[in-house]
Every structure is written in structure tokens, then in C-alpha cells.
Design a protein around this motif. Sequence first.
Motif, PDB file in Angstrom:
ATOM      1  N   ILE A  44       0.858  -1.002  -0.133  1.00 22.87           N
ATOM      2  CA  ILE A  44       0.023  -0.139  -0.003  1.00 22.87           C
ATOM      3  C   ILE A  44       0.867   1.111  -0.115  1.00 22.87           C
ATOM      4  O   ILE A  44       0.665   2.176  -0.868  1.00 22.87           O
ATOM      5  CB  ILE A  44      -0.701   0.003   1.291  1.00 22.87           C
ATOM      6  CG1 ILE A  44      -1.992  -1.083   1.107  1.00 22.87           C
ATOM      7  CG2 ILE A  44      -1.701   1.415   1.276  1.00 22.87           C
ATOM      8  CD1 ILE A  44      -2.763  -1.492   2.161  1.00 22.87           C
ATOM      9  N   GLY A  45       1.928   1.373   0.833  1.00 28.90           N
ATOM     10  CA  GLY A  45       2.792   2.426   0.873  1.00 28.90           C
ATOM     11  C   GLY A  45       3.605   2.665  -0.616  1.00 28.90           C
ATOM     12  O   GLY A  45       3.790   3.628  -0.918  1.00 28.90           O
ATOM     13  N   LEU A  46       3.980   1.534  -1.117  1.00 31.73           N
ATOM     14  CA  LEU A  46       4.713   1.725  -2.385  1.00 31.73           C
ATOM     15  C   LEU A  46       3.972   2.159  -3.319  1.00 31.73           C
ATOM     16  O   LEU A  46       4.205   2.579  -4.327  1.00 31.73           O
ATOM     17  CB  LEU A  46       5.381   0.304  -2.651  1.00 31.73           C
ATOM     18  CG  LEU A  46       6.485   0.122  -1.691  1.00 31.73           C
ATOM     19  CD1 LEU A  46       7.194  -1.291  -1.931  1.00 31.73           C
ATOM     20  CD2 LEU A  46       7.708   0.992  -1.747  1.00 31.73           C
ATOM     21  N   LEU A  47       2.606   1.692  -3.536  1.00 35.14           N
ATOM     22  CA  LEU A  47       1.499   2.110  -4.456  1.00 35.14           C
ATOM     23  C   LEU A  47       1.110   3.667  -4.005  1.00 35.14           C
ATOM     24  O   LEU A  47       0.926   4.396  -4.987  1.00 35.14           O
ATOM     25  CB  LEU A  47       0.320   1.431  -4.331  1.00 35.14           C
ATOM     26  CG  LEU A  47       0.510   0.098  -5.034  1.00 35.14           C
ATOM     27  CD1 LEU A  47      -0.748  -0.944  -4.820  1.00 35.14           C
ATOM     28  CD2 LEU A  47       1.081  -0.090  -6.333  1.00 35.14           C
ATOM     29  N   ALA A  48       1.027   4.260  -2.912  1.00 30.95           N
ATOM     30  CA  ALA A  48       0.675   5.402  -2.438  1.00 30.95           C
ATOM     31  C   ALA A  48       1.674   6.517  -2.925  1.00 30.95           C
ATOM     32  O   ALA A  48       1.121   7.668  -3.414  1.00 30.95           O
ATOM     33  CB  ALA A  48       0.177   5.488  -0.854  1.00 30.95           C
ATOM     34  N   PHE A  49       2.851   6.305  -2.705  1.00 29.84           N
ATOM     35  CA  PHE A  49       3.731   7.216  -3.043  1.00 29.84           C
ATOM     36  C   PHE A  49       3.978   7.758  -4.323  1.00 29.84           C
ATOM     37  O   PHE A  49       3.804   8.941  -4.834  1.00 29.84           O
ATOM     38  CB  PHE A  49       5.334   6.859  -2.589  1.00 29.84           C
ATOM     39  CG  PHE A  49       6.066   7.514  -2.960  1.00 29.84           C
ATOM     40  CD1 PHE A  49       6.477   8.950  -1.988  1.00 29.84           C
ATOM     41  CD2 PHE A  49       7.341   7.549  -3.768  1.00 29.84           C
ATOM     42  CE1 PHE A  49       7.320   9.845  -2.247  1.00 29.84           C
ATOM     43  CE2 PHE A  49       8.136   8.560  -3.926  1.00 29.84           C
ATOM     44  CZ  PHE A  49       8.237   9.810  -3.129  1.00 29.84           C
ATOM     45  N   PRO A  50       4.050   6.636  -5.294  1.00 29.48           N
ATOM     46  CA  PRO A  50       3.727   6.955  -6.870  1.00 29.48           C
ATOM     47  C   PRO A  50       2.735   7.746  -7.226  1.00 29.48           C
ATOM     48  O   PRO A  50       2.584   8.731  -8.225  1.00 29.48           O
ATOM     49  CB  PRO A  50       4.276   6.113  -7.774  1.00 29.48           C
ATOM     50  CG  PRO A  50       4.241   4.692  -6.639  1.00 29.48           C
ATOM     51  CD  PRO A  50       4.303   5.253  -5.213  1.00 29.48           C
ATOM     52  N   ALA A  51       1.549   7.193  -6.596  1.00 29.39           N
ATOM     53  CA  ALA A  51       0.301   7.918  -6.939  1.00 29.39           C
ATOM     54  C   ALA A  51      -0.050   9.289  -6.531  1.00 29.39           C
ATOM     55  O   ALA A  51      -0.479  10.166  -7.170  1.00 29.39           O
ATOM     56  CB  ALA A  51      -0.844   7.089  -6.371  1.00 29.39           C
ATOM     57  N   GLY A  52       0.644   9.658  -5.276  1.00 29.43           N
ATOM     58  CA  GLY A  52       0.593  11.149  -4.769  1.00 29.43           C
ATOM     59  C   GLY A  52       1.659  11.817  -5.597  1.00 29.43           C
ATOM     60  O   GLY A  52       1.280  13.040  -6.071  1.00 29.43           O
ATOM     61  N   CYS A  53       2.845  11.414  -6.069  1.00 22.17           N
ATOM     62  CA  CYS A  53       3.521  12.135  -6.864  1.00 22.17           C
ATOM     63  C   CYS A  53       3.060  12.500  -8.137  1.00 22.17           C
ATOM     64  O   CYS A  53       3.060  13.490  -8.643  1.00 22.17           O
ATOM     65  CB  CYS A  53       4.903  11.620  -7.029  1.00 22.17           C
ATOM     66  SG  CYS A  53       5.853  11.264  -5.534  1.00 22.17           S
ATOM     67  N   GLY A  54       2.253  11.437  -8.616  1.00 22.35           N
ATOM     68  CA  GLY A  54       1.723  11.833  -9.683  1.00 22.35           C
ATOM     69  C   GLY A  54       0.361  12.659  -9.689  1.00 22.35           C
ATOM     70  O   GLY A  54       0.232  13.552 -10.523  1.00 22.35           O
ATOM     71  N   ALA A  55      -0.532  12.773  -8.734  1.00 19.66           N
ATOM     72  CA  ALA A  55      -1.351  13.627  -8.551  1.00 19.66           C
ATOM     73  C   ALA A  55      -0.741  15.064  -8.545  1.00 19.66           C
ATOM     74  O   ALA A  55      -1.280  16.020  -9.108  1.00 19.66           O
ATOM     75  CB  ALA A  55      -2.066  13.306  -7.235  1.00 19.66           C
ATOM     76  N   VAL A  56       0.359  15.236  -7.560  1.00 19.29           N
ATOM     77  CA  VAL A  56       1.051  16.634  -7.599  1.00 19.29           C
ATOM     78  C   VAL A  56       1.465  17.123  -9.072  1.00 19.29           C
ATOM     79  O   VAL A  56       1.332  18.139  -9.257  1.00 19.29           O
ATOM     80  CB  VAL A  56       1.943  16.385  -6.585  1.00 19.29           C
ATOM     81  CG1 VAL A  56       2.822  17.807  -6.739  1.00 19.29           C
ATOM     82  CG2 VAL A  56       1.592  16.414  -5.102  1.00 19.29           C
ATOM     83  N   LEU A  57       1.994  16.318  -9.636  1.00 19.41           N
ATOM     84  CA  LEU A  57       2.605  16.484 -11.161  1.00 19.41           C
ATOM     85  C   LEU A  57       1.350  16.924 -12.053  1.00 19.41           C
ATOM     86  O   LEU A  57       1.428  17.986 -12.776  1.00 19.41           O
ATOM     87  CB  LEU A  57       3.369  15.520 -11.625  1.00 19.41           C
ATOM     88  CG  LEU A  57       4.703  15.324 -11.021  1.00 19.41           C
ATOM     89  CD1 LEU A  57       5.626  14.105 -11.587  1.00 19.41           C
ATOM     90  CD2 LEU A  57       5.752  16.406 -10.922  1.00 19.41           C
ATOM     91  N   TRP A  58       0.259  16.218 -11.840  1.00 20.54           N
ATOM     92  CA  TRP A  58      -0.823  16.520 -12.722  1.00 20.54           C
ATOM     93  C   TRP A  58      -1.438  17.975 -12.364  1.00 20.54           C
ATOM     94  O   TRP A  58      -1.643  18.799 -13.197  1.00 20.54           O
ATOM     95  CB  TRP A  58      -1.909  15.214 -12.375  1.00 20.54           C
ATOM     96  CG  TRP A  58      -3.254  15.474 -13.278  1.00 20.54           C
ATOM     97  CD1 TRP A  58      -3.443  16.414 -14.024  1.00 20.54           C
ATOM     98  CD2 TRP A  58      -4.040  14.345 -13.335  1.00 20.54           C
ATOM     99  NE1 TRP A  58      -4.680  16.073 -14.790  1.00 20.54           N
ATOM    100  CE2 TRP A  58      -5.001  14.993 -14.229  1.00 20.54           C
ATOM    101  CE3 TRP A  58      -4.235  13.310 -12.874  1.00 20.54           C
ATOM    102  CZ2 TRP A  58      -6.169  14.149 -14.576  1.00 20.54           C
ATOM    103  CZ3 TRP A  58      -5.043  12.575 -13.148  1.00 20.54           C
ATOM    104  CH2 TRP A  58      -6.202  12.882 -14.090  1.00 20.54           C
ATOM    105  N   ARG A  59      -1.591  18.152 -11.042  1.00 19.19           N
ATOM    106  CA  ARG A  59      -2.160  19.376 -10.653  1.00 19.19           C
ATOM    107  C   ARG A  59      -1.187  20.884 -11.046  1.00 19.19           C
ATOM    108  O   ARG A  59      -1.563  21.504 -11.435  1.00 19.19           O
ATOM    109  CB  ARG A  59      -2.413  19.487  -9.104  1.00 19.19           C
ATOM    110  CG  ARG A  59      -3.731  18.628  -8.663  1.00 19.19           C
ATOM    111  CD  ARG A  59      -4.828  19.028  -9.404  1.00 19.19           C
ATOM    112  NE  ARG A  59      -5.152  20.239  -9.142  1.00 19.19           N
ATOM    113  CZ  ARG A  59      -6.153  20.767  -9.629  1.00 19.19           C
ATOM    114  NH1 ARG A  59      -6.753  20.427 -10.838  1.00 19.19           N
ATOM    115  NH2 ARG A  59      -6.460  22.231  -9.566  1.00 19.19           N
ATOM    116  N   PHE A  60       0.091  20.467 -11.184  1.00 18.68           N
ATOM    117  CA  PHE A  60       1.265  21.284 -11.435  1.00 18.68           C
ATOM    118  C   PHE A  60       1.206  21.674 -12.832  1.00 18.68           C
ATOM    119  O   PHE A  60       0.979  22.731 -13.463  1.00 18.68           O
ATOM    120  CB  PHE A  60       2.589  20.889 -11.008  1.00 18.68           C
ATOM    121  CG  PHE A  60       3.546  21.972 -11.221  1.00 18.68           C
ATOM    122  CD1 PHE A  60       3.554  23.217 -10.588  1.00 18.68           C
ATOM    123  CD2 PHE A  60       4.617  21.577 -12.307  1.00 18.68           C
ATOM    124  CE1 PHE A  60       4.608  24.199 -10.929  1.00 18.68           C
ATOM    125  CE2 PHE A  60       5.585  22.584 -12.441  1.00 18.68           C
ATOM    126  CZ  PHE A  60       5.620  24.090 -11.641  1.00 18.68           C
TER     127      PHE A  60
END
Length: 66
Positions: free
Chosen positions: A38-54
Motif C-alpha cells: 500500500i505504501g509503495l503504491l501510494a507514494f507514486p500515486a501521490g507524486c503523480g497527483a502533484v505533477l498532474w495538478r502542477f
Amino acid sequence: MTGERILQAATWSTVVLGLSAAVAVVWTETMAVPYAVIGLLAFPAGCGAVLWRFAIALRRSRAQAL
């Protein structure tokens, strides 16, 4: 995905990560691997969300100030 949907996804993923952490503390042996996944999936998903919003903000910045 709109900003509201991204916020909802981020909130629910935080809840899932927090609950899985609490469960992993109680049942360490059983939940060690699922919590790591779960942690290893949540980290790249969160990074992707930040990059998407940016990227959305950069596109909007052509007409408005960031």
C-alpha cells in the motif's frame, strides 16, 4: 479529473494508508507485506497527483499568475 476529485482521491488514499498503518501496528506479522505494498503504491500515486495538478496550473498560468 477535476480538482475536487483529486482532493477526494487524496483524502481517501490517506485514510486507507492511515488505517493500514494502524492495523499493521496491531498485527505486525500478518500486515507487514500488505502495508508495504500500500505504501509503495501510494507514494507514486501521490507524486503523480502533484505533477498532474502542477501541469494544470502551468497551463492556466498562461492567462493568470501562479
